[in-house]
Design a protein around this motif. Structure first.
Motif, mmCIF file in Angstrom:
data_model
loop_
_atom_site.group_PDB
_atom_site.id
_atom_site.type_symbol
_atom_site.label_atom_id
_atom_site.label_comp_id
_atom_site.label_asym_id
_atom_site.label_seq_id
_atom_site.Cartn_x
_atom_site.Cartn_y
_atom_site.Cartn_z
ATOM 1 N N MET A 157 0.837 -1.190 0.000
ATOM 2 C CA MET A 157 0.000 0.000 0.000
ATOM 3 C C MET A 157 0.876 1.246 0.000
ATOM 4 N N SER A 158 0.571 2.205 -0.867
ATOM 5 C CA SER A 158 1.369 3.418 -0.942
ATOM 6 C C SER A 158 1.083 4.306 0.258
ATOM 7 N N VAL A 159 2.086 5.096 0.637
ATOM 8 C CA VAL A 159 1.934 6.025 1.752
ATOM 9 C C VAL A 159 1.116 7.218 1.272
ATOM 10 N N PRO A 160 0.025 7.604 1.984
ATOM 11 C CA PRO A 160 -0.852 8.655 1.460
ATOM 12 C C PRO A 160 -0.313 10.065 1.623
ATOM 13 N N LEU A 161 0.663 10.269 2.523
ATOM 14 C CA LEU A 161 1.236 11.602 2.682
ATOM 15 C C LEU A 161 2.611 11.492 3.307
ATOM 16 N N ARG A 162 3.347 12.593 3.247
ATOM 17 C CA ARG A 162 4.644 12.686 3.891
ATOM 18 C C ARG A 162 4.793 14.069 4.495
ATOM 19 N N SER A 163 5.753 14.220 5.413
ATOM 20 C CA SER A 163 5.957 15.497 6.089
ATOM 21 C C SER A 163 7.423 15.894 6.027
ATOM 22 N N GLU A 164 7.656 17.198 6.052
ATOM 23 C CA GLU A 164 9.023 17.719 6.122
ATOM 24 C C GLU A 164 8.979 19.069 6.835
ATOM 25 N N THR A 165 10.081 19.428 7.481
ATOM 26 C CA THR A 165 10.117 20.656 8.280
ATOM 27 C C THR A 165 11.325 21.502 7.911
ATOM 28 N N GLU A 166 11.099 22.807 7.752
ATOM 29 C CA GLU A 166 12.191 23.737 7.485
ATOM 30 C C GLU A 166 11.768 25.126 7.933
ATOM 31 N N ALA A 167 12.653 25.815 8.632
ATOM 32 C CA ALA A 167 12.444 27.209 9.048
ATOM 33 C C ALA A 167 11.145 27.386 9.833
ATOM 34 N N GLY A 168 10.831 26.429 10.697
ATOM 35 C CA GLY A 168 9.648 26.532 11.535
ATOM 36 C C GLY A 168 8.350 26.153 10.863
ATOM 37 N N VAL A 169 8.420 25.675 9.608
ATOM 38 C CA VAL A 169 7.217 25.311 8.848
ATOM 39 C C VAL A 169 7.178 23.802 8.650
ATOM 40 N N ARG A 170 6.118 23.163 9.085
ATOM 41 C CA ARG A 170 5.906 21.737 8.819
ATOM 42 C C ARG A 170 5.016 21.599 7.589
ATOM 43 N N SER A 171 5.575 21.068 6.522
ATOM 44 C CA SER A 171 4.801 20.796 5.315
ATOM 45 C C SER A 171 4.224 19.395 5.393
ATOM 46 N N ILE A 172 2.922 19.291 5.215
ATOM 47 C CA ILE A 172 2.233 18.002 5.109
ATOM 48 C C ILE A 172 1.796 17.879 3.663
ATOM 49 N N ILE A 173 2.302 16.861 2.981
ATOM 50 C CA ILE A 173 2.147 16.763 1.531
ATOM 51 C C ILE A 173 1.343 15.524 1.169
ATOM 52 N N LEU A 174 0.169 15.723 0.588
ATOM 53 C CA LEU A 174 -0.636 14.605 0.100
ATOM 54 C C LEU A 174 0.081 14.000 -1.099
ATOM 55 N N CYS A 175 0.274 12.693 -1.074
ATOM 56 C CA CYS A 175 1.058 12.086 -2.162
ATOM 57 C C CYS A 175 0.407 10.807 -2.698
ATOM 58 N N ARG A 176 -0.818 10.976 -3.174
ATOM 59 C CA ARG A 176 -1.489 9.934 -3.964
ATOM 60 C C ARG A 176 -1.821 10.548 -5.327
ATOM 61 N N PRO A 177 -0.803 11.045 -6.046
ATOM 62 C CA PRO A 177 -1.093 11.817 -7.266
ATOM 63 C C PRO A 177 -1.830 11.021 -8.323
ATOM 64 N N GLU A 178 -1.552 9.721 -8.409
ATOM 65 C CA GLU A 178 -2.215 8.920 -9.434
ATOM 66 C C GLU A 178 -3.709 8.775 -9.173
ATOM 67 N N HIS A 179 -4.130 9.056 -7.937
ATOM 68 C CA HIS A 179 -5.544 8.992 -7.562
ATOM 69 C C HIS A 179 -6.100 10.380 -7.244
ATOM 70 N N TYR A 180 -5.428 11.420 -7.712
ATOM 71 C CA TYR A 180 -5.861 12.802 -7.485
ATOM 72 C C TYR A 180 -6.027 13.112 -6.000
ATOM 73 N N ASN A 181 -5.241 12.413 -5.171
ATOM 74 C CA ASN A 181 -5.257 12.616 -3.718
ATOM 75 C C ASN A 181 -6.657 12.494 -3.124
ATOM 76 N N THR A 182 -7.457 11.596 -3.694
ATOM 77 C CA THR A 182 -8.787 11.373 -3.146
ATOM 78 C C THR A 182 -8.683 10.804 -1.730
ATOM 79 N N ILE A 183 -9.727 11.052 -0.959
ATOM 80 C CA ILE A 183 -9.730 10.741 0.468
ATOM 81 C C ILE A 183 -10.083 9.272 0.685
ATOM 82 N N THR A 184 -9.250 8.610 1.452
ATOM 83 C CA THR A 184 -9.478 7.228 1.850
ATOM 84 C C THR A 184 -9.380 7.142 3.366
ATOM 85 N N LEU A 185 -9.709 5.994 3.905
ATOM 86 C CA LEU A 185 -9.555 5.782 5.347
ATOM 87 C C LEU A 185 -8.105 5.975 5.761
ATOM 88 N N GLU A 186 -7.178 5.498 4.922
ATOM 89 C CA GLU A 186 -5.756 5.596 5.241
ATOM 90 C C GLU A 186 -5.293 7.052 5.233
#
Length: 280
Positions: free
Chosen positions: A1-30
């Protein structure tokens, strides 16, 4: 199962990145569960002052993964029990409560939106404190036409009564420039500048003391709370279940089961000539 998002932090900003591009980042339980965890972790991290939500691929979020949700509702017809509205509220509230973490996080939340951000995607993103849109972004709540109501009920609080009714009572799509003009989003920028612009705004906020950011967000959000946001979203979540179980809602699910969800959506939207049904 692919990971639905990832996070990264820089300069006090936490980026939360939706990463199901092939599915248009549609919402799932995961995705629901991963998003809730990511927001909680960012809000608890003393090194983070601002949370930035963004997405990979051609769309920010094209709503729920409705292939699985229409299939789930279709199975109800084979059960001995009638539709359980209280159970439906419990299940939908797990999604709504996740989106509201963007609203109730002590720290400011910014969403950088490109491409489709429709249906359940708007339930999510309208809970952010500030939305910056790329010129390619398209917002809207097409399930207003059949099979849904906005669960987080943020439209009136963002737009006011007239504009909210204008777009909810038609389900019409809202291009990014129009969204900025009517106040649904804060800013509209060229797509190629979206990431830099949203990140720059987040870093600019992060220059303030964390306690100042938290107090100012609380002060602004409390106005919506005093206007009845909590009761509005309870009603929105409940009516969403009702809309999915009207005769028209059940007919839509039956049609989706027979011809596939995408074809059912085309048939719903073709008379309006928008979203994926727009004639080029």
């Amino acid at each position: 199962m692919s990971v639905p998002l990832r996070s990264e932090t820089e300069a006090g900003v936490r980026s939360i990145i939706l990463c199901r591009p092939e599915h248009y980042n549609t919402i799932t339980l995961e995705l629901r569960d991963a998003l809730g965890t990511a927001i909680d972790e960012a809000d608890a991290d003393p090194e983070v002052r601002v949370i930035l939500l963004r997405a990979e691929g051609p769309a920010f979020c094209a709503g729920y993964g409705l292939d699985w949700s229409t299939e789930l509702q279709a199975t109800e017809s084979t059960m001995d029990r009638v539709w359980d509205s209280e159970l439906d509220m419990q299940v939908m509230s797990t999604f709504v409560n996740t989106y509201l973490k963007l609203w109730y996080a002590a720290k400011p939340t910014i969403a950088a939106v490109h491409g489709w951000c429709i249906a359940g995607g708007t339930d999510m993103v309208l809970c952010s404190d500030i939305i910056v849109a790329g010129e390619s972004a398209v917002f809207g709540y097409p399930p207003a036409r059949v099979w849904g109501t906005p669960t987080t009920a943020m439209w009136v609080y963002r737009l006011g009564f007239e504009k909210a009714k204008r777009y909810l009572l038609t389900g019409d799509e809202i291009p990014a420039r129009t969204a900025a003009d009517i106040g649904l989003v804060a800013e509209c920028v060229p797509d190629e500048n979206l990431l830099d612009h949203a990140t720059g705004l987040a870093r600019r906020m992060a220059m303030l003391p964390g306690n100042q950011l938290r107090m100012l967000k609380l002060l602004c959000n409390q106005t919506a709370e005093n206007m009845g946001l909590s009761s509005s979203r309870v009603l929105g979540t409940f009516l969403d279940g009702v809309a999915r179980h009207t005769q028209e809602g059940r007919d839509f699910v039956a049609r989706a089961t027979a011809v596939g969800f995408r074809q059912a959506v085309r048939e719903r939207d073709d008379p309006f000539d928008d979203y994926g049904s727009r004639r080029r």
